[in-house]
Design a protein around this motif. Sequence first.
Motif, PDB file in Angstrom:
ATOM      1  N   UNK A 389       0.872  -1.263   0.026  1.00 42.13           N
ATOM      2  CA  UNK A 389      -0.240   0.058  -0.126  1.00 42.13           C
ATOM      3  C   UNK A 389       0.897   1.217   0.031  1.00 42.13           C
ATOM      4  N   UNK A 390       1.959   1.189   0.808  1.00 42.69           N
ATOM      5  CA  UNK A 390       2.855   2.395   0.812  1.00 42.69           C
ATOM      6  C   UNK A 390       3.639   2.680  -0.162  1.00 42.69           C
ATOM      7  N   UNK A 391       4.194   1.498  -0.905  1.00 39.82           N
ATOM      8  CA  UNK A 391       4.883   1.757  -2.143  1.00 39.82           C
ATOM      9  C   UNK A 391       4.315   0.874  -3.155  1.00 39.82           C
ATOM     10  N   UNK A 392       3.249   1.258  -3.808  1.00 38.36           N
ATOM     11  CA  UNK A 392       2.671   0.372  -4.927  1.00 38.36           C
ATOM     12  C   UNK A 392       3.493   0.295  -5.968  1.00 38.36           C
ATOM     13  N   UNK A 393       3.750  -0.768  -6.691  1.00 38.87           N
ATOM     14  CA  UNK A 393       4.728  -0.868  -7.912  1.00 38.87           C
ATOM     15  C   UNK A 393       3.741  -1.319  -9.189  1.00 38.87           C
ATOM     16  N   UNK A 394       3.408  -0.330 -10.022  1.00 38.08           N
ATOM     17  CA  UNK A 394       2.522  -0.669 -11.079  1.00 38.08           C
ATOM     18  C   UNK A 394       1.136  -0.368 -11.194  1.00 38.08           C
ATOM     19  N   UNK A 395       0.416  -0.250 -12.283  1.00 35.01           N
ATOM     20  CA  UNK A 395      -0.869   0.138 -12.108  1.00 35.01           C
ATOM     21  C   UNK A 395      -1.868  -0.694 -11.365  1.00 35.01           C
ATOM     22  N   UNK A 396      -1.624  -1.753 -11.619  1.00 35.16           N
ATOM     23  CA  UNK A 396      -2.438  -2.696 -10.544  1.00 35.16           C
ATOM     24  C   UNK A 396      -2.406  -2.685  -8.986  1.00 35.16           C
ATOM     25  N   UNK A 397      -1.363  -2.261  -8.404  1.00 32.14           N
ATOM     26  CA  UNK A 397      -0.970  -1.975  -7.034  1.00 32.14           C
ATOM     27  C   UNK A 397      -1.804  -0.732  -6.730  1.00 32.14           C
ATOM     28  N   UNK A 398      -1.285   0.114  -7.855  1.00 34.24           N
ATOM     29  CA  UNK A 398      -1.987   1.517  -7.231  1.00 34.24           C
ATOM     30  C   UNK A 398      -3.611   1.622  -7.300  1.00 34.24           C
ATOM     31  N   UNK A 399      -3.922   0.840  -8.129  1.00 32.89           N
ATOM     32  CA  UNK A 399      -5.547   0.714  -8.466  1.00 32.89           C
ATOM     33  C   UNK A 399      -5.920  -0.014  -6.824  1.00 32.89           C
ATOM     34  N   UNK A 400      -5.427  -1.051  -6.422  1.00 29.61           N
ATOM     35  CA  UNK A 400      -5.795  -1.665  -5.368  1.00 29.61           C
ATOM     36  C   UNK A 400      -5.641  -1.076  -4.313  1.00 29.61           C
ATOM     37  N   UNK A 401      -4.833   0.114  -4.100  1.00 34.52           N
ATOM     38  CA  UNK A 401      -4.658   0.704  -3.013  1.00 34.52           C
ATOM     39  C   UNK A 401      -5.851   1.868  -2.830  1.00 34.52           C
ATOM     40  N   UNK A 402      -6.157   2.506  -4.013  1.00 29.88           N
ATOM     41  CA  UNK A 402      -7.209   3.541  -4.349  1.00 29.88           C
ATOM     42  C   UNK A 402      -8.604   2.822  -4.066  1.00 29.88           C
ATOM     43  N   UNK A 403      -8.996   1.426  -4.338  1.00 31.38           N
ATOM     44  CA  UNK A 403      -9.989   1.063  -4.139  1.00 31.38           C
ATOM     45  C   UNK A 403     -10.225   0.479  -2.591  1.00 31.38           C
ATOM     46  N   UNK A 404      -9.263   0.153  -2.098  1.00 29.32           N
ATOM     47  CA  UNK A 404      -9.130  -0.176  -0.532  1.00 29.32           C
ATOM     48  C   UNK A 404      -9.533   0.970   0.327  1.00 29.32           C
TER      49      UNK A 404
END
Length: 569
Positions: A389-404
Amino acid sequence: MPGTADSHAHRDSVIVVGAGPAGLACALALARQGVRSLLVDAGDGTVREGSRSCGLDAATFAFAAGLVGGRLDGAAQPWGPLRIRRRSTTVPAPRDAEGGPPPAPERYGLPQQRLEQALLDTVSAAPLVTTAWRHRVEAVEQDTDAVTVTARGPAGPVRWRAPWLVAADGHHSFVRRALGVRFPGRPRVDRLLCADVKVGLPRPPWEESPLEPWLFVDPPFQRDGTVLAQPLPHDMWRLTWQLPLAHGVAKAADATALIPVHGDPADPKRTTQRVRAVLRTLDAMSPDADATADPVYDMVWTGEFEVHQRLARRFRAGRVLLAGDAAHLVHPTVADGADLALQDARNLAWKLALVMGRRAPDRLIETYHGERRSAARRRLAYGEDALHFLSPRGPAQKMGRRLTLMGARSKGTTLRRLDPRALVADSLPEYTGSPLLTPGGPGVGGPVQDVPVVRADGRRAPLSACLDQGLVAVLVAPGIEVWDGPRWRDAGLMPLLRARLAELPVAAELVVTHEYPGAAAHTLLLVRPDGYLAAWLPPGGEDDLNTAALRAVGRRAAEEVSAAVSGGP
């Protein structure tokens, strides 16, 4: 007065290498138990400038304050629960105190420099602590009876020999490498820029709740990153930014070193811009904010760090014990380095004191490895989880953080995964599975609640004031708060319990409290010197008190010895 390195023999001492928080606290905690120590450090006995650690859990702060007397009075800022803000929207608080008293502080903001200075001042006045400043360890040898340390100081080489050695000499630990203890893990998991800023932010005069640290996720002033703002005493704030890891590094055996890159985002001009942006945001969240002017501040200190996640294979190697950064490196979002270091020292000191006093067997020391390594390993796991969450790598992890984050806001609950300390609190008790515990009962293996108690002499005190000396037996006795005089000392179970504790080979204090969360009347709690619950004995379980107490110090009760000799379980 404290001695010099050659002022007394060290056969009855513990050698402590390293004068950071772990080493200083260990020497002082041993002194409280009546054990001498020799503190060896390559420095000159002054506090090193700057640090990235600034937070202590409430129990850890109470331990540190007890070690240094009044030297930390007014030095710490109580913290409320961590608050989270994504972009320009605040995630709901974990709890709302509607009309009730302000919640007790969960943590305290205390700069590591201030902590180390208090510990150093106390060490300099401690008769049982001998210091050897400007001595660099060059060799460590051990046999079945003792450890021999060779160091080079201003007067040349010197050798010391003692039954135990505590290696608290940091993440580059010479002692750990000399013993061949591996230190695996992940280097460079994050890169942080820290700044200590003095600023007077507005706060309503009627606001009594502890100040809250803030975690800004994807804020307008740090897109695709996080910023942590932590309040410190005397209008100080510690601001911490994530920086890109896209810069070159030179790798070494145990560390990495930054290669300067033109346009480094940690340059002074950009740091000033970052500080102003964070302070404007903090100021704007106050109802008394002045939107026409930026807050006036003074930059006190800045520092840049690379974060590693590492864990030593063993916390014990023969008669050598690793503590602090020599044993573990954990992401500071999960646990501050100084906090874990003090917990290591607290766990170890009372065990060493009992073993050196021949009141407990050597196997008690082995539980230090099991308990503290397990605790550090759990925090490493939480750190790995938080980094997604703190250091997302790539679009998928960034989107996952946003949705959470959006889900947490819509449900009206805080995001626990972005506050890994909350995960620690939600999980099983820290030392679950330790052979020192008596299974059964809620909370066994976790920190005890700091409830008010009445001691044998009638004094009223928090339970934390009774710790770090010996075992503590707590009897839950509703109504004790209205009793006057010494009558309660001879009422009910008290004479029996005092007689049982007097039979133990270790010191044990009996106290009473009018209530404990989840405990019925006449429940008996056994608390270890380091504040962890060793046994929860229900009403009528007083006959098991001595067995639980012996187990808590690594000894066996007579019936257990008989069963082992006869081949029983």
